[in-house]
Motif scaffolding. Structure first.
Motif, PDB file in Angstrom:
ATOM      1  N   SER A 135      27.607  38.166  -5.965  1.00 14.35           N
ATOM      2  CA  SER A 135      26.706  37.841  -7.068  1.00 14.35           C
ATOM      3  C   SER A 135      25.282  37.646  -6.558  1.00 14.35           C
ATOM      4  CB  SER A 135      27.188  36.612  -7.835  1.00 14.35           C
ATOM      5  OG  SER A 135      26.387  36.428  -8.997  1.00 14.35           O
ATOM      6  N   HIS A 144      22.883  36.289 -11.643  1.00 15.96           N
ATOM      7  CA  HIS A 144      23.273  36.322 -10.231  1.00 15.96           C
ATOM      8  C   HIS A 144      23.347  34.890  -9.713  1.00 15.96           C
ATOM      9  CE1 HIS A 144      21.677  40.459 -10.518  1.00 15.96           C
ATOM     10  NE2 HIS A 144      20.593  39.919 -11.023  1.00 15.96           N
ATOM     11  N   HIS A 145      24.280  34.622  -8.778  1.00 16.83           N
ATOM     12  CA  HIS A 145      24.328  33.292  -8.148  1.00 16.83           C
ATOM     13  C   HIS A 145      23.216  33.133  -7.120  1.00 16.83           C
ATOM     14  CE1 HIS A 145      27.878  31.883 -10.096  1.00 16.83           C
ATOM     15  NE2 HIS A 145      28.665  32.794  -9.572  1.00 16.83           N
TER      16      HIS A 145
END
Length: 155
Positions: free
Chosen positions: A74, A108-109
């Motif tokens: 991610s 997104h992480h």
């Protein structure tokens, strides 16, 4: 002072934006990475999940977006190319930046990219946005010094 609007951007906007791209961004993309700015804009806009333009006072001050670097981790790649109009509309530009970065962190992480060590204005702006930096190291086609910058969700 004009407020900034964040609007969709497409490849049809490139011809309008290209003549006004800031020299520091041209140096970073064209010189250091070895890619013509027109190609960089095309690839960035077509390869992004959410390509947008920031418009203030009727002028495009920047185009930006985020692309997928790694689905498994991610990780997204945030990018921004500014124009000479950004300085005239700095306050309006800055006002929309943090919410847009937070939007990227919903997709997104982790965010990761590289910035030319010579681009001090971009580095100052990225620090203000909360990004963390690695020491400058050779990067890209021409092996210029770049800093890796990162930001993770929840930081």
């Amino acid at each position: 002072m004009a407020e900034a609007e964040v609007l969709p951007v497409s490849v049809d906007d490139i011809a309008e934006i290209l003549p006004f791209v800031r020299q520091a961004d041209i140096d970073e993309i064209s010189e250091a990475l070895g890619v013509p700015m027109e190609r960089a804009l095309y690839d960035a806009i077509t390869g992004s999940l959410n390509a947008r333009k920031i418009v203030a006072g009727g002028k495009v001050v920047a185009v930006f977006g985020d692309a997928v670097y790694s689905v498994l981790g991610s990780v997204g790649v945030p990018w921004l190319i500014s124009t000479v109009h950004v300085e005239q509309h700095a306050r309006a530009f800055l006002k929309v930046c943090k919410p847009e970065v937070q939007g990227m962190l919903t997709r997104h992480h982790h965010l990761l990219n590289y910035v030319d060590a010579r681009n001090t204005a971009a580095i100052r702006w990225l620090r203000w946005l909360g990004f963390h930096f690695s020491p400058a190291a050779p990067y890209g086609a021409r092996r210029f010094k770049f800093h890796k910058f990162t930001l993770s969700r929840g930081e």
